[in-house]
Motif scaffolding. Sequence first.
Motif, PDB file in Angstrom:
ATOM      1  N   UNK A  11       0.826  -1.213   0.000  1.00 10.90           N
ATOM      2  CA  UNK A  11       0.000   0.000   0.000  1.00 10.90           C
ATOM      3  C   UNK A  11       0.857   1.258   0.000  1.00 10.90           C
ATOM      4  N   UNK A  12       0.343   2.289  -0.652  1.00 10.61           N
ATOM      5  CA  UNK A  12       1.017   3.586  -0.690  1.00 10.61           C
ATOM      6  C   UNK A  12       0.094   4.590  -0.033  1.00 10.61           C
ATOM      7  N   UNK A  13       0.482   5.095   1.132  1.00  5.82           N
ATOM      8  CA  UNK A  13      -0.395   6.041   1.826  1.00  5.82           C
ATOM      9  C   UNK A  13       0.381   7.268   2.286  1.00  5.82           C
ATOM     10  N   UNK A  14       1.049   7.198   3.430  1.00  5.66           N
ATOM     11  CA  UNK A  14       1.749   8.370   3.953  1.00  5.66           C
ATOM     12  C   UNK A  14       3.055   8.595   3.204  1.00  5.66           C
ATOM     13  N   UNK A  15       3.193   9.773   2.609  1.00  6.77           N
ATOM     14  CA  UNK A  15       4.362  10.112   1.808  1.00  6.77           C
ATOM     15  C   UNK A  15       4.932  11.442   2.288  1.00  6.77           C
ATOM     16  N   UNK A  16       5.868  11.420   3.229  1.00  4.52           N
ATOM     17  CA  UNK A  16       6.418  12.683   3.739  1.00  4.52           C
ATOM     18  C   UNK A  16       7.220  13.432   2.681  1.00  4.52           C
ATOM     19  N   UNK A  17       7.205  14.742   2.754  1.00  2.00           N
ATOM     20  CA  UNK A  17       7.951  15.596   1.835  1.00  2.00           C
ATOM     21  C   UNK A  17       9.355  15.841   2.381  1.00  2.00           C
ATOM     22  N   UNK A  18      10.342  15.776   1.493  1.00  2.00           N
ATOM     23  CA  UNK A  18      11.729  16.088   1.848  1.00  2.00           C
ATOM     24  C   UNK A  18      12.191  17.379   1.180  1.00  2.00           C
ATOM     25  N   UNK A  19      11.666  17.644  -0.015  1.00  2.00           N
ATOM     26  CA  UNK A  19      11.954  18.883  -0.732  1.00  2.00           C
ATOM     27  C   UNK A  19      10.661  19.344  -1.403  1.00  2.00           C
ATOM     28  N   UNK A  20      10.742  20.438  -2.112  1.00  2.00           N
ATOM     29  CA  UNK A  20       9.561  20.940  -2.807  1.00  2.00           C
ATOM     30  C   UNK A  20       9.118  20.088  -3.974  1.00  2.00           C
ATOM     31  N   UNK A  21       9.965  19.165  -4.438  1.00  2.00           N
ATOM     32  CA  UNK A  21       9.600  18.316  -5.578  1.00  2.00           C
ATOM     33  C   UNK A  21       9.242  16.883  -5.171  1.00  2.00           C
ATOM     34  N   UNK A  22       9.274  16.571  -3.881  1.00  2.00           N
ATOM     35  CA  UNK A  22       8.884  15.231  -3.436  1.00  2.00           C
ATOM     36  C   UNK A  22       7.433  14.952  -3.805  1.00  2.00           C
ATOM     37  N   UNK A  23       7.186  13.779  -4.361  1.00  2.00           N
ATOM     38  CA  UNK A  23       5.812  13.374  -4.673  1.00  2.00           C
ATOM     39  C   UNK A  23       5.148  12.895  -3.388  1.00  2.00           C
ATOM     40  N   UNK A  24       4.104  13.600  -2.960  1.00  2.00           N
ATOM     41  CA  UNK A  24       3.409  13.236  -1.716  1.00  2.00           C
ATOM     42  C   UNK A  24       1.979  12.762  -1.958  1.00  2.00           C
ATOM     43  N   UNK A  25       1.500  12.872  -3.191  1.00  2.00           N
ATOM     44  CA  UNK A  25       0.154  12.415  -3.539  1.00  2.00           C
ATOM     45  C   UNK A  25       0.230  10.944  -3.956  1.00  2.00           C
ATOM     46  N   UNK A  26      -0.431  10.025  -3.239  1.00  2.00           N
ATOM     47  CA  UNK A  26      -0.347   8.599  -3.582  1.00  2.00           C
ATOM     48  C   UNK A  26      -0.738   8.294  -5.024  1.00  2.00           C
ATOM     49  N   UNK A  27      -1.757   8.983  -5.546  1.00  2.00           N
ATOM     50  CA  UNK A  27      -2.179   8.713  -6.925  1.00  2.00           C
ATOM     51  C   UNK A  27      -1.100   9.130  -7.917  1.00  2.00           C
ATOM     52  N   UNK A  28      -0.471  10.271  -7.685  1.00  2.00           N
ATOM     53  CA  UNK A  28       0.611  10.709  -8.567  1.00  2.00           C
ATOM     54  C   UNK A  28       1.789   9.747  -8.509  1.00  2.00           C
ATOM     55  N   UNK A  29       2.077   9.237  -7.310  1.00  2.00           N
ATOM     56  CA  UNK A  29       3.184   8.289  -7.196  1.00  2.00           C
ATOM     57  C   UNK A  29       2.857   6.985  -7.913  1.00  2.00           C
ATOM     58  N   UNK A  30       1.619   6.496  -7.775  1.00  2.00           N
ATOM     59  CA  UNK A  30       1.248   5.271  -8.488  1.00  2.00           C
ATOM     60  C   UNK A  30       1.394   5.450  -9.999  1.00  2.00           C
ATOM     61  N   UNK A  31       1.018   6.616 -10.493  1.00  2.00           N
ATOM     62  CA  UNK A  31       1.157   6.888 -11.926  1.00  2.00           C
ATOM     63  C   UNK A  31       2.625   6.897 -12.331  1.00  2.00           C
ATOM     64  N   UNK A  32       3.471   7.487 -11.497  1.00  2.00           N
ATOM     65  CA  UNK A  32       4.901   7.512 -11.816  1.00  2.00           C
ATOM     66  C   UNK A  32       5.501   6.113 -11.784  1.00  2.00           C
ATOM     67  N   UNK A  33       5.083   5.305 -10.815  1.00  2.00           N
ATOM     68  CA  UNK A  33       5.607   3.939 -10.738  1.00  2.00           C
ATOM     69  C   UNK A  33       5.197   3.115 -11.954  1.00  2.00           C
ATOM     70  N   UNK A  34       4.020   3.381 -12.493  1.00  2.00           N
ATOM     71  CA  UNK A  34       3.607   2.709 -13.734  1.00  2.00           C
ATOM     72  C   UNK A  34       4.541   3.103 -14.879  1.00  2.00           C
ATOM     73  N   UNK A  35       4.942   4.375 -14.922  1.00  2.00           N
ATOM     74  CA  UNK A  35       5.892   4.822 -15.947  1.00  2.00           C
ATOM     75  C   UNK A  35       7.254   4.162 -15.758  1.00  2.00           C
TER      76      UNK A  35
END
Length: 237
Positions: A145-169
């Motif tokens: 599961x992908x849920x809590x995504x802490x930010x480390x910089x201004x470009x960190x992906x913190x939205x689970x849906x956006x991360x799932x889309x990136x992982x598909x890429x």
Amino acid sequence: MQNVINALRVLEEVAVRQPAGVGELARGLGLPKSTVQRSLRTLHEAGWIRPAGGAVTRWQVTSKALQVGRRAELGLRDVALPVMEELRQRTGETIHLMVPEGDAVVLIERLETDKPLRIVLPLGIRLPLHASANGKAVLAHLDRPIDELPAYTGTTITDPELLRAELAEVRARGYADNRGEWRSDIAAVAAAVLGPDGPVASLSISTPASRMPDDLRPEYGKLVTQAARTLTESLPS
């Protein structure tokens, strides 16, 4: 035999979730609490896990489990070093070898660039799965599961849906990239080294952000993907 399989599954789940309690492990594995409790007792008696403390008993792996993992890493490093050296020669940049461990990837080997401007990460450092190229290369091949995504910089992906889309890429093109998502001064591309049961490691080309413009990423991505495939094919079956 089933008891052994259950104990190994519980050990793996403790390593991922540690410190973890019986209920959490039972839900994650889809096993009865009584089965998980028996496995935990066996693993504790054998020295593989220990209580993590607190009012409710939670468990974590011991140094015994880590020592076995380190011995496996030594074999992985031996096979990986020639592949890493060729990749360094072709790019002139720092090459990292990392292995998944719980919710992170851990740096176990590096070959550094000869260029004066470089990013030096210490061996043993842990990088988050969702905010590093090595981490995303591994995470793309994990079913979790992908849920809590802490930010480390201004470009960190913190939205689970956006991360799932990136992982598909990542799965589609074969490599992951990092655009300053863990540290703003670091850029990287990475590809997973796959075993029969999923990712066992990842290889990356890591540079200062200024040395990896957008038009260079696909070239480096292709090189690191080829290197990871070579390493995958070189591992004992």
